[in-house]
Motif scaffolding. Structure first.
Motif, PDB file in Angstrom:
ATOM      1  N   ARG A  42      45.878  37.142  47.780  1.00 29.30           N
ATOM      2  CA  ARG A  42      45.218  37.962  48.749  1.00 29.30           C
ATOM      3  C   ARG A  42      44.667  39.194  47.941  1.00 29.30           C
ATOM      4  O   ARG A  42      43.250  39.224  48.907  1.00 29.30           O
ATOM      5  CB  ARG A  42      46.594  39.339  49.126  1.00 29.30           C
ATOM      6  CG  ARG A  42      46.277  40.445  50.295  1.00 29.30           C
ATOM      7  CD  ARG A  42      47.814  40.394  51.347  1.00 29.30           C
ATOM      8  NE  ARG A  42      47.358  41.492  52.204  1.00 29.30           N
ATOM      9  CZ  ARG A  42      48.984  41.601  53.008  1.00 29.30           C
ATOM     10  NH1 ARG A  42      49.766  42.205  52.589  1.00 29.30           N
ATOM     11  NH2 ARG A  42      48.343  42.212  53.882  1.00 29.30           N
ATOM     12  N   ARG A  62      41.047  38.105  49.204  1.00 27.72           N
ATOM     13  CA  ARG A  62      40.255  37.222  49.903  1.00 27.72           C
ATOM     14  C   ARG A  62      39.630  38.462  50.731  1.00 27.72           C
ATOM     15  O   ARG A  62      40.330  39.302  49.906  1.00 27.72           O
ATOM     16  CB  ARG A  62      41.941  37.323  51.078  1.00 27.72           C
ATOM     17  CG  ARG A  62      42.707  35.444  50.615  1.00 27.72           C
ATOM     18  CD  ARG A  62      43.889  36.027  51.870  1.00 27.72           C
ATOM     19  NE  ARG A  62      43.481  35.645  52.862  1.00 27.72           N
ATOM     20  CZ  ARG A  62      43.666  37.076  53.661  1.00 27.72           C
ATOM     21  NH1 ARG A  62      44.251  37.755  53.907  1.00 27.72           N
ATOM     22  NH2 ARG A  62      43.082  36.573  55.493  1.00 27.72           N
ATOM     23  N   ALA A 122      47.852  37.997  57.573  1.00 29.02           N
ATOM     24  CA  ALA A 122      48.457  37.695  56.714  1.00 29.02           C
ATOM     25  C   ALA A 122      49.121  38.428  55.967  1.00 29.02           C
ATOM     26  O   ALA A 122      50.249  38.402  55.698  1.00 29.02           O
ATOM     27  CB  ALA A 122      47.304  38.101  55.721  1.00 29.02           C
TER      28      ALA A 122
END
Length: 316
Positions: free
Chosen positions: A61, A64, A193
Motif C-alpha cells: 500500500r 501505490r 484497495a
C-alpha cells in the motif's frame, strides 16, 4: 453512471473483472496442489489465503500512488462497509467449502455460481433499478447453460439437500457482496484497495476460529513447495484478483459482473487440463464456448451502453 463518479472507465472495469475471474480460476488448481503437498483443510486454506493476502496488500500500500475517490466516505461508513463486505466474503467462501464437502464439487459449483447471477439480476432490478434487457437475459441463460454443461458434463453427481442449501447460502453471500459494491460505487465513495483490506481483515477474523478447529498448521513433507503455493494463492487469486474485482464491480452493472465471474470455472477447467493432467472432454469444450460467448456478448453490450450514456447531453 458510476464510472463518471469514480474515474474508472467501464471498459477498464470490464478488463479488471475478466482478469479477476481468470485469476480466481487458478486458485482451484493451486488448492489441489496444496492438498497434495500437505494435510491442510479447506477452511484453513481459506484463512491463510485471506490473512496472507491482507498482509500483502498492507505491504504494497505505501508503494501505490495515492488515488483519492471523488467523494471520500466518512470513516464510520467505510468501517461498516468493510464489516459487511468481509462477512459476505466469509459466508461466500465458507458455505461453498461446506457445500462441496456435503454434496460434492460439481453440484456445489453449479448451484453457487448458477444461483449467483439470478439473485444478483433480481437484486439489481429491485434495489438498483438496473434493467437487464432481453439480450442480457439471453446471455445469462447461455452462461448458466454453459456452466451446467461444463461442470456436470461428466455425470456421476449426487444432490443432497443440506449441501444444496449451503450452496444457496454461498450464492446469497456473493450476491450481497456484489450488489453492495455496485451500490457504493455509484456515490464515488468506493475505494477498491481500502475495501479489499477491510474485507480481508474481517474475513480472516471470522475464519480464524473455524480454522483453529480444523487445524491451522498443516503437516507436510514439502514445506518449501507448500509455502510457494500459499504465497501464490495469497498474491494472485486473492490480493490481486479481489482488488480488481472490487474496482470493476463498482462501475459495471451487477448482472454483468456476475456473468463475467463465471470465467472462474472456465479458467479452472483450462488449468486442470494444462497443469493437472485432466482430459479435455467434449462437455468441457462445449460449456467453455457457451460461457465465453455469453461473457463476450455482455461485455460488448456493457461497453455500448456506457458509450451511449456518455453521448447523451448533460441536462442544464
Amino acid at each position: 453512471m458510476s464510472n463518471a463518479v469514480s474515474g474508472l472507465p467501464v471498459g477498464r472495469g470490464l478488463l479488471y473483472l475478466i482478469v479477476a475471474g481468470v485469476a480466481w480460476g487458478t486458485a482451484g488448481a493451486a488448492a489441489s496442489l496444496v492438498y497434495r503437498a500437505s494435510d491442510m483443510g479447506p477452511v484453513a486454506l481459506s484463512f491463510w489465503r485471506c490473512a496472507a493476502g491482507l498482509l500483502l496488500l498492507l505491504a504494497v500500500r505505501p508503494l501505490r500512488p495515492r488515488v483519492r475517490p471523488a467523494v471520500r466516505a466518512p470513516f464510520a461508513r467505510r468501517a461498516r462497509r468493510a464489516l459487511v463486505t468481509g462477512i459476505g466474503l466469509a459466508v461466500f467462501q465458507t458455505a461453498y467449502f461446506a457445500a462441496v464437502q456435503s454434496t460434492g464439487l460439481a453440484v456445489a459449483t453449479v448451484v453457487t455460481l448458477g444461483a449467483g447471477p439470478v439473485l444478483i439480476a433480481l437484486g439489481a432490478r429491485l434495489a438498483l433499478g438496473e434493467h437487464l434487457g432481453a439480450g442480457g437475459a439471453a446471455a445469462i441463460v447461455g452462461a448458466l447453460a454453459g456452466l451446467v454443461v461444463l461442470v456436470l458434463g461428466g455425470g456421476g453427481t449426487t444432490v443432497r439437500l443440506p449441501g444444496l442449501l449451503l450452496a444457496l447460502l454461498s450464492a446469497a453471500g456473493y450476491s450481497v457482496m456484489t450488489l453492495l459494491t455496485r451500490w457504493w460505487g455509484r456515490d464515488g465513495g468506493a475505494d477498491a484497495a481500502g475495501t479489499s483490506v477491510g474485507a480481508f481483515a474481517v474475513t480472516s477474523l471470522c475464519l480464524l476460529p473455524l480454522a483453529l478447529v480444523e487445524g491451522l498448521v498443516p503437516h507436510t513433507a514439502e514445506p518449501v513447495r507448500l509455502l510457494w503455493l500459499l504465497a501464490y494463492v495469497a498474491a494472485v487469486p486473492t490480493a490481486l484478483a479481489y482488488g480488481l474485482y472490487f474496482a470493476g464491480a463498482a462501475v459495471v452493472r451487477s448482472a454483468t459482473v456476475s456473468v463475467i465471474m463465471l470465467l472462474e470455472p472456465v479458467s479452472a477447467a483450462a488449468f486442470a487440463v494444462l497443469l493437472l493432467g485432466e482430459h479435455l472432454t467434449a462437455a468441457t469444450l462445449a460449456g467453455t464456448l457457451l460461457m465465453l460467448g455469453s461473457v463476450a456478448g455482455l461485455a460488448v453490450a456493457e461497453t455500448r451502453a456506457a458509450r451511449e450514456m456518455r453521448a447523451r447531453p448533460t441536462p442544464a
